[in-house]
Every structure is written in structure tokens, then in C-alpha cells.
Design an enzyme around this catalytic site. Structure first.
Site, PDB file in Angstrom:
ATOM      1  N   LYS A 165      -0.950   2.930   0.035  1.00  0.00           N
ATOM      2  CA  LYS A 165      -0.200   3.357   1.203  1.00  0.00           C
ATOM      3  C   LYS A 165      -0.409   4.859   1.410  1.00  0.00           C
ATOM      4  O   LYS A 165      -0.185   5.659   0.498  1.00  0.00           O
ATOM      5  CB  LYS A 165       1.290   3.061   1.013  1.00  0.00           C
ATOM      6  CG  LYS A 165       1.634   1.580   1.005  1.00  0.00           C
ATOM      7  CD  LYS A 165       1.456   0.944   2.364  1.00  0.00           C
ATOM      8  CE  LYS A 165       1.983  -0.486   2.388  1.00  0.00           C
ATOM      9  NZ  LYS A 165       1.841  -1.110   3.726  1.00  0.00           N
ATOM     10  N   ASP A 193      -3.769   1.822   3.801  1.00  0.00           N
ATOM     11  CA  ASP A 193      -2.906   1.420   4.909  1.00  0.00           C
ATOM     12  C   ASP A 193      -2.119   2.638   5.367  1.00  0.00           C
ATOM     13  O   ASP A 193      -1.248   3.132   4.639  1.00  0.00           O
ATOM     14  CB  ASP A 193      -1.962   0.311   4.454  1.00  0.00           C
ATOM     15  CG  ASP A 193      -1.115  -0.244   5.590  1.00  0.00           C
ATOM     16  OD1 ASP A 193      -1.229   0.259   6.724  1.00  0.00           O
ATOM     17  OD2 ASP A 193      -0.338  -1.183   5.343  1.00  0.00           O
ATOM     18  N   GLU A 219      -5.996   0.007   7.306  1.00  0.00           N
ATOM     19  CA  GLU A 219      -5.076  -0.658   8.220  1.00  0.00           C
ATOM     20  C   GLU A 219      -4.358   0.361   9.102  1.00  0.00           C
ATOM     21  O   GLU A 219      -3.935   1.415   8.643  1.00  0.00           O
ATOM     22  CB  GLU A 219      -4.015  -1.441   7.436  1.00  0.00           C
ATOM     23  CG  GLU A 219      -4.517  -2.673   6.707  1.00  0.00           C
ATOM     24  CD  GLU A 219      -3.396  -3.422   6.028  1.00  0.00           C
ATOM     25  OE1 GLU A 219      -2.351  -3.658   6.680  1.00  0.00           O
ATOM     26  OE2 GLU A 219      -3.540  -3.770   4.840  1.00  0.00           O
ATOM     27  N   ASP A 244      -3.097  -4.185  12.241  1.00  0.00           N
ATOM     28  CA  ASP A 244      -1.921  -4.836  11.668  1.00  0.00           C
ATOM     29  C   ASP A 244      -0.774  -4.818  12.673  1.00  0.00           C
ATOM     30  O   ASP A 244      -0.554  -5.783  13.393  1.00  0.00           O
ATOM     31  CB  ASP A 244      -1.521  -4.159  10.354  1.00  0.00           C
ATOM     32  CG  ASP A 244      -0.337  -4.827   9.667  1.00  0.00           C
ATOM     33  OD1 ASP A 244       0.128  -5.873  10.160  1.00  0.00           O
ATOM     34  OD2 ASP A 244       0.130  -4.315   8.636  1.00  0.00           O
ATOM     35  N   LYS A 268       0.332 -11.704   9.710  1.00  0.00           N
ATOM     36  CA  LYS A 268       1.575 -11.909   8.981  1.00  0.00           C
ATOM     37  C   LYS A 268       2.452 -12.848   9.801  1.00  0.00           C
ATOM     38  O   LYS A 268       2.623 -12.647  11.009  1.00  0.00           O
ATOM     39  CB  LYS A 268       2.309 -10.586   8.752  1.00  0.00           C
ATOM     40  CG  LYS A 268       1.566  -9.587   7.884  1.00  0.00           C
ATOM     41  CD  LYS A 268       2.331  -8.276   7.790  1.00  0.00           C
ATOM     42  CE  LYS A 268       1.580  -7.250   6.941  1.00  0.00           C
ATOM     43  NZ  LYS A 268       2.246  -5.920   6.973  1.00  0.00           N
TER      44      LYS A 268
END
Length: 360
Positions: A165, A193, A219, A244, A268
């Protein structure tokens, strides 16, 4: 034709503290606050679904999900659980958005349908165990030294991929990745991400600076509303771009394809509204040869097992981000997928999803 009329729907709030805070560019998370939906039918078959609302991404919380779920419960009693498209359309006719809680209801229907068919969900969806599912494990954003130490622990634990992250200042992010590479070497894949954390120029500069570090993909570099800038980001970036937060349903996928805005997509169920719409996203990705990651919010192994079944349904799905249930301080689920060594996930063979809450 078989029917499975819905007789009762149970709603459970599930709150599990995490072992340690999970920190992304949008802020820290201390617990998984989820909603579990149990759909009972007159046949005796019960379907399980779960969502993990994420306020800063899908605009829902566990509390709002429970309120909206009461509206859904009223219209589904007495209806046929096997008419999935009709049931999903009913949810959309009642309220816009709220895709997280919709996904839990949708998931329960697919659990029922696969059980009626006598098949594990992946087979019901037309899939097979033709590939090994290996999850990554995620490093929270923070101090570079701690991130490097956490990444090394992940490597030593045997996970095949490290997800990182970032998105908290482009120059700082480059130093974070540099520190991680110094700790873990260059053989293990890294994926990053940014969680919408950069501006346009910052994204281009940062992605170019990340080129030497062998990044698998990045992402969501930009805020979701800036999707019109993604094509230029993609054109200039040496790192592949995965959509995303800009990629919630099949309509978004078509838009991103038309814009040539990304190389990869992250599906997702909490964004798509469930499996029914996720399958439309997968079909589009297949038609345009776009590779897919199946990701998660902070679901338990109930929903995570459904994600793993879905991941077996298409050869286009090659990335798996199923680590968050491992961050729970306790496991409230019985049955379901098994986390094995080196990030390998074993999907159950029983009919349906195969996972449920303990003692329910």
C-alpha cells in the site's frame, strides 16, 4: 423446473478486531465490521452471503447495510431464490448503489443455486481447478523501515507475492519501495496499490521512478473521478495500470476499455453488487483479453471462499488478493477455503460455497 422459495432471511453483524491496524492511503482500519446474510428456503437449503462495507470506497457501513437489508428482506420473502437475475434486478429497483450489501444477498442466492445443482460454486459457474490460487499478502503504508521489515516477514512466511500500500506522497512512496526491495531482493514480485492517492503529474513521475524496482502492476493511481486522465497515465507509465475504484461494474469495464484506460481490472463483489454482475465484467474482460484480479475488502472466509470459487471460473483471472481474512484476530467461520502453506488456497468441494458462521 426446480424452485426454492425464500421463507426467512437472517441478518448478522460481524465485528472482528484486526491483529494490527491495516493502513491504506484513505486511512487506518482497526476491525472488520461486516454483515452476514442467511437466506432460508422451503427446500431446507440455506444460502450464506457476506459483505464488508467500506465507507470511503462504496459509501456504506455495516449499520447502513443492515438498514438497507431490511428493505431487501421484505421483497424477497416468498420469492424464488433460483431466479437470480430477477432477484438482483429487484434490489436495483429498490435503491441505487449500496452494492456492498447487495453483494451479500446475491452471494446467498448463488450458494443456494449451486447447492440445488449439487455442485461446488466454482463448477456451477462453469469453472474448474485448472490453476493454483496463491494469494499475495499486503504491507500497510507507513514508515519505510517498518514496511521493509513487514515485507521481509511476508517473504519469509512463504507468500509468493507482496502487495504494498502506497499513495502517501509520490517521492516518499519511491523510498518505501526502495527500502522494501533492499530488504527482500528482486526475485519476489511486488505489486503496489496507491488507493487513489496521487495527482496526475505525481502519478506519472512516481510510476517512472518505480520502473527499476520490477513492479508487477499499480492499482488505482488517481482519484476515481479522474478516470479521463487514466489513458495518459497508462501511456506514459512503465508499470502496468490496474483499475480498482474506477471499475465497479460491467458498465465501468466497458468505459475503461473504450478509453484504453488500464491494462488490468480488479473485481470485488462489494463493488459490483455480487456475482451476477461480476460475471458480466469477466465476460467483457474475456472478449477484450484483459487479465483480472479478484480482490477483497475485509471479508471473513465466508465471502473469501466465494471469491476463490469465482477465481476458478475464468482463465482471465490470474491475480488473487485474498489475504485480509488472515489479518483477523479470530476466525468466526467454519468450513470454507483453507489457507495452506506459501499462500496457496484450497477451495472446498462441497455443494455451494461451503462456508458459514460458527454456531449458527
Amino acid at each position: 423446473m426446480d424452485k426454492a422459495l425464500i421463507t426467512k432471511i437472517e441478518l448478522h453483524k460481524l465485528s472482528v478486531p484486526l491483529k494490527e491496524p491495516f493502513i491504506i492511503s484513505l486511512g487506518p482500519i482497526y476491525s472488520a465490521d461486516n454483515v452476514v446474510v442467511v437466506v432460508h428456503t422451503e427446500t431446507g437449503i440455506t444460502g450464506w452471503g457476506e459483505c464488508s462495507p467500506f465507507m470511503s470506497i462504496n459509501g456504506e457501513s455495516a449499520d447502513t447495510a443492515l438498514v438497507v437489508a431490511k428493505y431487501f428482506e421484505k421483497i424477497w420473502i416468498g420469492k424464488d431464490a433460483l431466479q437470480i437475475e430477477d432477484r438482483v434486478n429487484e434490489l436495483d429497483s429498490i435503491i441505487y448503489g449500496n452494492n456492498s450489501v447487495k453483494s451479500a444477498f446475491d452471494m446467498a442466492l448463488y450458494d443456494i443455486a449451486a447447492q440445488v445443482a449439487g455442485l461446488p460454486l466454482y463448477q456451477y459457474l462453469g469453472g474448474s481447478k485448472s490453476k493454483v490460487i496463491e494469494t499475495d499478502y499486503t504491507v500497510s503504508v507507513g514508515d519505510a523501515t517498518k514496511m521493509a521489515a513487514d515485507a521481509l516477514k511476508i517473504k519469509q512466511a512463504g507468500f509468493p507475492v507482496i502487495k504494498v500500500k502506497i499513495g502517501k506522497g509520490g517521492a516518499s512512496d519511491v523510498e518505501r519501495i526502495r527500502a522494501i526491495r533492499e530488504a527482500v531482493g528482486y526475485e519476489i514480485p511486488l505489486r503496489v496499490d496507491a488507493n487513489q492517492g496521487w495527482g496526475f503529474e505525481e502519478a506519472i513521475t512516481t510510476l517512472k521512478a518505480l520502473a527499476p524496482f520490477n513492479i508487477q502492476h499499480c492499482e488505482e493511481p488517481l482519484p476515481r473521478w479522474a478516470f479521463m486522465q487514466l489513458p495518459e497515465i497508462r501511456r506514459q507509465s512503465p508499470v502496468r495500470i490496474m483499475s480498482d475504484e474506477t471499475c465497479c461494474d460491467h458498465n465501468d469495464v466497458q468505459r475503461l476499455i473504450d478509453l484504453k484506460a488500464c491494462d488490468l481490472i480488479n473485481i470485488k463483489l462489494g463493488k459490483s453488487g455480487g456475482i451476477f454482475k461480476a460475471l458480466k465484467m469477466i465476460r467483457l474482460a474475456e472478449a477484450y483479453d484483459i487479465k483480472i484480479q479478484i480482490g477483497a475488502f475485509l471479508e471473513s472466509r465466508i465471502a473469501m471462499t466465494a471469491f476463490a470459487h469465482l477465481a476458478l471460473s475464468s482463465d482471465q483471472i490470474i491475480y488473487f488478493d485474498f489475504d485480509t481474512a488472515l489479518m483477523f484476530s479470530e476466525d468466526p467461520v467454519e468450513g470454507g477455503m483453507i489457507y495452506k502453506e506459501n499462500g496457496v488456497i484450497e477451495v472446498p468441494e462441497e455443494a455451494g460455497i461451503g462456508a458459514r458462521l460458527k454456531n449458527k
